[in-house]
Design an enzyme around this catalytic site. Sequence first.
Site, short mmCIF file in Angstrom:
data_model
loop_
_atom_site.label_atom_id
_atom_site.label_comp_id
_atom_site.label_asym_id
_atom_site.label_seq_id
_atom_site.Cartn_x
_atom_site.Cartn_y
_atom_site.Cartn_z
N GLY A 13 0.49 -1.29 0.32
CA GLY A 13 -0.25 0.31 -0.14
C GLY A 13 0.47 1.11 -0.20
O GLY A 13 1.32 2.46 1.18
N VAL A 16 0.39 7.48 0.30
CA VAL A 16 1.38 8.84 0.75
C VAL A 16 1.84 8.28 2.38
O VAL A 16 3.05 8.15 2.62
CB VAL A 16 0.62 10.45 1.21
CG1 VAL A 16 -0.47 10.19 1.95
CG2 VAL A 16 1.78 11.39 2.03
N ALA A 80 -8.67 1.21 5.65
CA ALA A 80 -8.82 -0.11 6.68
C ALA A 80 -10.69 -0.08 6.21
O ALA A 80 -11.25 0.20 5.45
CB ALA A 80 -9.62 0.59 7.75
N SER A 132 0.18 6.76 13.88
CA SER A 132 0.05 8.60 13.96
C SER A 132 1.50 9.20 13.47
O SER A 132 2.37 9.01 14.99
CB SER A 132 -0.08 8.19 15.85
OG SER A 132 -1.04 9.86 16.01
N LYS A 189 -5.03 3.58 19.63
CA LYS A 189 -4.55 4.31 18.38
C LYS A 189 -6.02 4.67 18.67
O LYS A 189 -5.70 6.57 18.14
CB LYS A 189 -4.40 3.86 17.33
CG LYS A 189 -4.48 5.06 16.42
CD LYS A 189 -3.67 5.57 16.31
CE LYS A 189 -4.16 7.19 14.78
NZ LYS A 189 -3.92 6.79 14.24
N HIS A 192 -6.50 7.86 21.38
CA HIS A 192 -6.22 9.17 21.20
C HIS A 192 -6.04 10.07 19.93
O HIS A 192 -6.78 11.11 20.12
CB HIS A 192 -4.05 8.60 20.49
CG HIS A 192 -3.63 9.71 19.69
ND1 HIS A 192 -3.31 10.10 18.31
CD2 HIS A 192 -1.87 10.31 19.47
CE1 HIS A 192 -3.18 10.88 17.89
NE2 HIS A 192 -2.31 11.32 18.76
N ASN A 193 -6.94 8.99 19.15
CA ASN A 193 -7.60 10.19 18.42
C ASN A 193 -8.91 11.01 18.39
O ASN A 193 -9.37 12.39 18.16
CB ASN A 193 -8.02 9.17 16.88
CG ASN A 193 -6.98 8.91 15.75
OD1 ASN A 193 -5.74 8.94 15.81
ND2 ASN A 193 -7.01 9.31 14.45
N GLU A 196 -7.18 14.04 20.36
CA GLU A 196 -7.20 14.45 19.31
C GLU A 196 -8.38 15.34 18.91
O GLU A 196 -8.56 16.90 18.97
CB GLU A 196 -6.54 13.93 18.28
CG GLU A 196 -6.19 14.60 16.88
CD GLU A 196 -5.44 13.71 15.80
OE1 GLU A 196 -5.12 13.05 16.07
OE2 GLU A 196 -5.87 14.24 14.60
N TYR A 197 -9.23 14.52 19.02
CA TYR A 197 -11.24 15.57 19.16
C TYR A 197 -10.66 16.57 19.93
O TYR A 197 -11.39 17.78 19.29
CB TYR A 197 -12.04 14.78 18.39
CG TYR A 197 -12.23 13.77 17.01
CD1 TYR A 197 -11.24 13.70 16.45
CD2 TYR A 197 -13.31 14.39 16.29
CE1 TYR A 197 -11.54 12.44 15.70
CE2 TYR A 197 -13.37 13.65 15.26
CZ TYR A 197 -12.66 12.84 14.92
OH TYR A 197 -13.12 12.36 14.13
P1 2AM Z 1 -4.78 1.26 -4.89
O1 2AM Z 1 -3.05 2.34 -5.36
O2 2AM Z 1 -4.31 -0.39 -5.78
O3 2AM Z 1 -5.77 1.70 -5.02
C1 2AM Z 1 -4.68 3.82 0.31
O4 2AM Z 1 -6.50 3.45 -0.61
C2 2AM Z 1 -3.68 2.81 -0.21
O5 2AM Z 1 -5.07 1.36 -0.15
C3 2AM Z 1 -3.61 2.14 -1.70
O6 2AM Z 1 -2.44 2.59 -1.86
C4 2AM Z 1 -4.07 0.99 -2.91
O7 2AM Z 1 -4.26 0.18 -3.66
C5 2AM Z 1 -5.04 0.56 -1.53
N1 2AM Z 1 -5.53 -0.43 -1.62
C6 2AM Z 1 -7.27 -0.01 -1.20
N2 2AM Z 1 -8.26 -1.69 -1.10
C7 2AM Z 1 -7.02 -2.41 -1.19
C8 2AM Z 1 -7.27 -3.84 -1.62
N3 2AM Z 1 -8.21 -4.26 -1.57
N4 2AM Z 1 -6.36 -4.94 -1.72
C9 2AM Z 1 -5.07 -4.00 -1.60
N5 2AM Z 1 -4.74 -2.62 -2.10
C10 2AM Z 1 -5.52 -1.93 -1.66
#
Ligand code: 2AM
Length: 481
Positions: A13, A16, A80, A132, A189, A192-193, A196-197
């Site tokens: 992933g 950023v 997530a 974080s 975490k 923590h968030n 932060e709110y």
């Molecule tokens: P991507 O560039 O192929 O969209 C944040 O969204 C990160 O999560 C990105 O790097 C995204 O990849 C990755 N991501 C989101 N869904 C995913 C999935 N089902 N399998 C693998 N990577 C995923």
Amino acid sequence: MTKQASCDIGLIGLAVMGENLALNIASRGYSIAVYNRTTSVTDAFTADRGKQPNVVGCRTLEDLVAALKAPRKVMMMVKAGPAVDQLIATLTPLLSKGDVIIDGGNTLPSDTDRRTREVEASGLLYIGTGVSGGEEGALKGPSLMPGGSKAAWPLIQPIFQAIAAKVGPKGDIPCCDWVGPRGAGNYVKMVHNGIEYGDMQLICEAYWLLKQAAGLSNDQLAKVFDTWNRGELDSYLIEITRDIFTARDPGTNDYVVDKILDKAGAKGTGKWMSQLALDMGVPSTLVTEAVYARCLSAMKDQRTRASRVLVGPDMHNRGDTHLFIEQVRQALYASKIASYAQGFVQLAAAAKENEWQLDYRSIAMLWRGGCIIRAQFLERIAEAYDAEPNLENLMLAPYFQKALADSQSAWRHVIASAATIGVPVPGFMAALAYYDGYRHERLPANLLQAQRDYFGAHTYERTDKPGTFHTEWLDLRRPVG
Ligand code: 2AM
């Protein structure tokens, strides 16, 4: 092409946070294999920021796994939710007994509970870790809050503590330590968030009082926050707030802060904390008020219509401005203490419910650097738990007892003024109501119990004898007057 199994860790992933974390790991001398679902993202990364000998781009998950030294450590930095479950399902057959899957996303603690059990059942180890510090933290040193399979901790500890923010007089104490089993790291975490709110909402209320009631300009606000940042309130959020007041639009030279639409967004971790607090019956009112304040702000169109018909007083504070600034500072500090007290109380309640042994001193120190709520103040919290590891409520620690006693007259004055002149301060008010509610041996819940018993025969306990009682209220009723 199959890679040689030479990398210390793999990361999936490259959004950023993932990219910056990968660069942070590489900068500490570890070799890292990276993968992104969309291959062009991996290619772009390894051709540019990630073009380093110890960063290995992988085009498939098989390649990624093949590039890792055993026991393999694979860290997911993906959105997530279902993506994490999908990845675990794909990775599991590729990995071997004792390998570690790590989730570094903002995951609901109960999801990590479930995944830890599932992954452990397949012979692998699982970690759900809070990360974080935003983009910059990920790159230069985040606060890391790992939980899950304890047996995985020695395997990831060197890398995690190497990349984490460092604090302490010698700058060698990592803001990363083992939190606890299953979802404990994600829970810490989340709290923590939520804190932060609360911090952000309280700062916004202080800003609004100083701007609307005391009439301070942005330059004056920047000076006030600069001064505050050298005292008890010294923190990252106060520091960035100071800087925000100085920033001007390059095009127009106007203050950027004054051009921003007053409609707040949220990603949901504050709401989670608040929902889980409600589930446990724990009064985490600061985070809840902060979430609601964001919701109310988002109703901009309705507020605009209401502002034309609903009246209120003139918002000017008529007292001495210097005194008012100091009173607002004290109100902010006292409210912050109540807010952190609630956060730690919720942690303790969750620890009891989930059978985690949490070290509250250590948690305060995890947040001391790297993360958004980093502040001097956390050292006072760590000291309080050092002195009394089973502290029931932070407000009871001698240091905070005194701080609250010293600031409460200003705190009350600010809230009374805000109410009188019509400036909304829900965070300040919730904090004071918590303090006043918590410090009273008696509350009017006797009447509440009577009402419940009257209409629903819900019964009550008595102050003068043990047992459960019910009154036939209709029989005892007498004419009034
Ligand atoms: P991507 O560039 O192929 O969209 C944040 O969204 C990160 O999560 C990105 O790097 C995204 O990849 C990755 N991501 C989101 N869904 C995913 C999935 N089902 N399998 C693998 N990577 C995923």
